[in-house]
Write a protein that holds these residues in place. Structure first.
Motif, PDB file in Angstrom:
ATOM      1  N   ARG A 168       0.611  -3.438  -6.790  1.00 56.27           N
ATOM      2  CA  ARG A 168       1.292  -2.650  -5.750  1.00 56.27           C
ATOM      3  C   ARG A 168       2.770  -2.496  -6.078  1.00 56.27           C
ATOM      4  O   ARG A 168       3.354  -1.421  -5.899  1.00 56.27           O
ATOM      5  CB  ARG A 168       1.114  -3.333  -4.390  1.00 56.27           C
ATOM      6  CG  ARG A 168       1.723  -2.540  -3.238  1.00 56.27           C
ATOM      7  CD  ARG A 168       1.483  -3.214  -1.903  1.00 56.27           C
ATOM      8  NE  ARG A 168       0.078  -3.139  -1.507  1.00 56.27           N
ATOM      9  CZ  ARG A 168      -0.730  -4.184  -1.405  1.00 56.27           C
ATOM     10  NH1 ARG A 168      -0.273  -5.382  -1.691  1.00 56.27           N
ATOM     11  NH2 ARG A 168      -1.996  -4.041  -1.046  1.00 56.27           N
ATOM     12  N   SER A 177      -4.265   5.571  -5.435  1.00 59.98           N
ATOM     13  CA  SER A 177      -4.455   6.217  -4.135  1.00 59.98           C
ATOM     14  C   SER A 177      -4.642   7.722  -4.267  1.00 59.98           C
ATOM     15  O   SER A 177      -5.175   8.367  -3.354  1.00 59.98           O
ATOM     16  CB  SER A 177      -3.261   5.928  -3.226  1.00 59.98           C
ATOM     17  OG  SER A 177      -2.073   6.509  -3.744  1.00 59.98           O
ATOM     18  N   SER A 244      -3.423  -8.180   0.937  1.00 61.54           N
ATOM     19  CA  SER A 244      -3.854  -6.879   1.452  1.00 61.54           C
ATOM     20  C   SER A 244      -2.687  -5.938   1.729  1.00 61.54           C
ATOM     21  O   SER A 244      -2.808  -4.722   1.564  1.00 61.54           O
ATOM     22  CB  SER A 244      -4.687  -7.069   2.722  1.00 61.54           C
ATOM     23  OG  SER A 244      -3.943  -7.774   3.698  1.00 61.54           O
ATOM     24  N   ARG A 245      -1.533  -6.486   2.134  1.00 59.20           N
ATOM     25  CA  ARG A 245      -0.390  -5.630   2.426  1.00 59.20           C
ATOM     26  C   ARG A 245       0.911  -6.100   1.792  1.00 59.20           C
ATOM     27  O   ARG A 245       1.893  -5.361   1.791  1.00 59.20           O
ATOM     28  CB  ARG A 245      -0.183  -5.541   3.942  1.00 59.20           C
ATOM     29  CG  ARG A 245      -1.246  -4.737   4.666  1.00 59.20           C
ATOM     30  CD  ARG A 245      -0.805  -4.383   6.060  1.00 59.20           C
ATOM     31  NE  ARG A 245      -1.807  -3.585   6.757  1.00 59.20           N
ATOM     32  CZ  ARG A 245      -1.624  -3.057   7.963  1.00 59.20           C
ATOM     33  NH1 ARG A 245      -0.483  -3.251   8.601  1.00 59.20           N
ATOM     34  NH2 ARG A 245      -2.581  -2.344   8.532  1.00 59.20           N
ATOM     35  N   ARG A 330      -7.170  -4.355   6.390  1.00 59.62           N
ATOM     36  CA  ARG A 330      -5.705  -4.379   6.315  1.00 59.62           C
ATOM     37  C   ARG A 330      -5.164  -3.774   5.023  1.00 59.62           C
ATOM     38  O   ARG A 330      -3.964  -3.539   4.909  1.00 59.62           O
ATOM     39  CB  ARG A 330      -5.214  -5.824   6.435  1.00 59.62           C
ATOM     40  CG  ARG A 330      -5.315  -6.430   7.810  1.00 59.62           C
ATOM     41  CD  ARG A 330      -4.880  -7.897   7.798  1.00 59.62           C
ATOM     42  NE  ARG A 330      -3.639  -8.081   7.053  1.00 59.62           N
ATOM     43  CZ  ARG A 330      -2.422  -7.932   7.576  1.00 59.62           C
ATOM     44  NH1 ARG A 330      -2.298  -7.564   8.840  1.00 59.62           N
ATOM     45  NH2 ARG A 330      -1.343  -8.145   6.844  1.00 59.62           N
ATOM     46  N   ARG A 332      -3.713  -1.697   2.064  1.00 60.71           N
ATOM     47  CA  ARG A 332      -2.944  -0.466   1.923  1.00 60.71           C
ATOM     48  C   ARG A 332      -2.581  -0.271   0.452  1.00 60.71           C
ATOM     49  O   ARG A 332      -2.227  -1.239  -0.237  1.00 60.71           O
ATOM     50  CB  ARG A 332      -1.668  -0.508   2.774  1.00 60.71           C
ATOM     51  CG  ARG A 332      -1.915  -0.550   4.270  1.00 60.71           C
ATOM     52  CD  ARG A 332      -2.565   0.720   4.782  1.00 60.71           C
ATOM     53  NE  ARG A 332      -2.764   0.699   6.225  1.00 60.71           N
ATOM     54  CZ  ARG A 332      -3.836   0.225   6.830  1.00 60.71           C
ATOM     55  NH1 ARG A 332      -4.836  -0.299   6.099  1.00 60.71           N
ATOM     56  NH2 ARG A 332      -3.954   0.251   8.138  1.00 60.71           N
ATOM     57  N   TRP A 333      -2.677   0.975  -0.016  1.00 58.39           N
ATOM     58  CA  TRP A 333      -2.322   1.265  -1.397  1.00 58.39           C
ATOM     59  C   TRP A 333      -0.820   1.064  -1.625  1.00 58.39           C
ATOM     60  O   TRP A 333      -0.403   0.577  -2.670  1.00 58.39           O
ATOM     61  CB  TRP A 333      -2.674   2.704  -1.746  1.00 58.39           C
ATOM     62  CG  TRP A 333      -4.149   2.994  -1.756  1.00 58.39           C
ATOM     63  CD1 TRP A 333      -4.820   3.794  -0.890  1.00 58.39           C
ATOM     64  CD2 TRP A 333      -5.128   2.527  -2.703  1.00 58.39           C
ATOM     65  NE1 TRP A 333      -6.155   3.853  -1.210  1.00 58.39           N
ATOM     66  CE2 TRP A 333      -6.371   3.078  -2.329  1.00 58.39           C
ATOM     67  CE3 TRP A 333      -5.070   1.676  -3.811  1.00 58.39           C
ATOM     68  CZ2 TRP A 333      -7.535   2.819  -3.032  1.00 58.39           C
ATOM     69  CZ3 TRP A 333      -6.238   1.426  -4.519  1.00 58.39           C
ATOM     70  CH2 TRP A 333      -7.444   1.988  -4.120  1.00 58.39           C
ATOM     71  N   ARG A 334      -0.003   1.443  -0.667  1.00 60.58           N
ATOM     72  CA  ARG A 334       1.442   1.420  -0.852  1.00 60.58           C
ATOM     73  C   ARG A 334       2.054   0.205  -0.189  1.00 60.58           C
ATOM     74  O   ARG A 334       1.613  -0.212   0.850  1.00 60.58           O
ATOM     75  CB  ARG A 334       2.078   2.690  -0.257  1.00 60.58           C
ATOM     76  CG  ARG A 334       1.533   3.964  -0.884  1.00 60.58           C
ATOM     77  CD  ARG A 334       2.081   5.188  -0.176  1.00 60.58           C
ATOM     78  NE  ARG A 334       1.495   6.424  -0.714  1.00 60.58           N
ATOM     79  CZ  ARG A 334       2.011   7.108  -1.706  1.00 60.58           C
ATOM     80  NH1 ARG A 334       3.140   6.702  -2.276  1.00 60.58           N
ATOM     81  NH2 ARG A 334       1.427   8.203  -2.152  1.00 60.58           N
TER      82      ARG A 334
END
Length: 334
Positions: A168, A177, A244-245, A330, A332-334
């Protein structure tokens, strides 16, 4: 040259200060370790020998010198067979029965032999040695499932959680994404890839240990493989949830350490929690690694598993599904 070095030095300091999550973690984690160890190992002195006592013992005055000996810890057992089983597993160093002036010793345990010498030196009554009803177990046999479980834990948490955060941060996930790949597909690929690697390493370690250390294996190798595969999946899913984030490698590394180190100490990797406070045992039982290591030891050393062991593995399976679901939700790609 000095000006350039000074400029880079200031820039790095500002970057560290502005990354508040990592800054707070660098302060919090050492403090948490200090407080945790002070609670776990508080007391007037370190216990050297853990002794199980069967039957009534406070009324035996001739055994009073043993009760007053410092650095000994005593656990009362109403079931003699259970005490012998814990002695065979290296969870106790000695079992005594003051009512009949007899004791049990594990000849495969150096600490048990030394505890026997202490007993003979302080109790001045004729004692008889009773033979263990279960086969004594070497410490290396008891230790191996813990080592395999620890390797599974570190490989699962670091190999997945830390890697995804790096993806990420480097923009790899941002590029993915833009492709048709969905988050659940990406996460499943990560789980399967890491699971294959972890289990391959676990099999190699088990084969080498069996060949060179002549380990005891009384149960099914296939069941043992499934136990560690379930444990590896649970650790990978937990690593996915942590990553996850998060976009900070430092924060993720801190979170992984916060989870892995207490789990390593409380899941009985190196030593048993026999004699520990009851609340600490309850906390340890909530950790998935505890259930995995305990079930693996039961399968390797005794070849049987009780209903509570299967219930513990079911708990690990539910834990895995929950972590995977939360991680996918939860993510997220970004």
């Amino acid at each position: 040259m000095f000006n350039r070095i000074w400029a880079l030095f200031q820039a790095r300091n500002l970057e560290s200060i502005r990354d508040r999550s990592s800054l707070i973690w660098n302060i919090f984690f050492p403090l948490a370790l200090l407080v945790g160890f002070s609670v776990f190992f508080s007391g007037q002195g370190k216990v050297q020998y853990q002794i199980g006592v069967v039957g009534k013992w406070q009324q035996q005055s001739q055994w009073q010198p043993l009760w007053n000996t410092p650095y000994l810890s005593f656990d009362h057992y109403t079931d003699q067979k259970q005490a012998e089983k814990h002695l065979a597993r290296h969870q106790l160093d000695l079992v005594v029965d003051p009512s009949h002036n007899r004791y049990w010793v594990n000849p495969k345990s150096p600490k048990s032999v030394m505890a026997e010498k202490v007993l003979e030196g302080v109790v001045k009554v004729p004692l008889t040695t009773a033979k263990l009803s279960s086969r004594p177990i070497r410490y290396v046999d008891w230790f191996l499932p813990g080592v395999l479980g620890m390797n599974v834990m570190f490989s699962g948490l670091w190999g997945v959680g830390y890697a995804i955060v790096r993806y990420r941060k480097n923009g790899v996930l941002k590029r993915l994404s833009a492709t048709p790949v969905r988050p659940i597909e990406f996460l499943l690929a990560q789980v399967c890839s890491r699971l294959v690697l972890i289990m391959a390493i676990t099999v190699i370690l088990f084969i080498c240990a069996t060949l060179f250390l002549h380990l005891t294996m009384r149960g099914s190798v296939l069941v043992l493989f499934v136990i560690f595969m379930l444990g590896a999946t649970s650790m990978i899913s937990l690593g996915l949830l942590l990553a996850s984030r998060s976009k900070s490698e430092e924060l993720t590394a801190g979170l992984v350490n916060l989870i892995s180190w207490p789990m390593m100490f409380l899941s009985q990797v190196w030593f048993s929690l026999e004699g520990a406070p009851h609340w600490l045992k309850y906390v340890a039982d909530l950790l998935p690694l505890t259930q995995v290591i305990h079930s693996a030891r039961q399968q390797m050393l005794f070849g049987t598993m009780s209903a509570s062991d299967w219930l513990g593995l079911a708990y690990v399976a539910v834990f895995t599904v929950v972590c995977l679901g939360l991680g996918a939700w939860r993510f997220r790609w970004r």
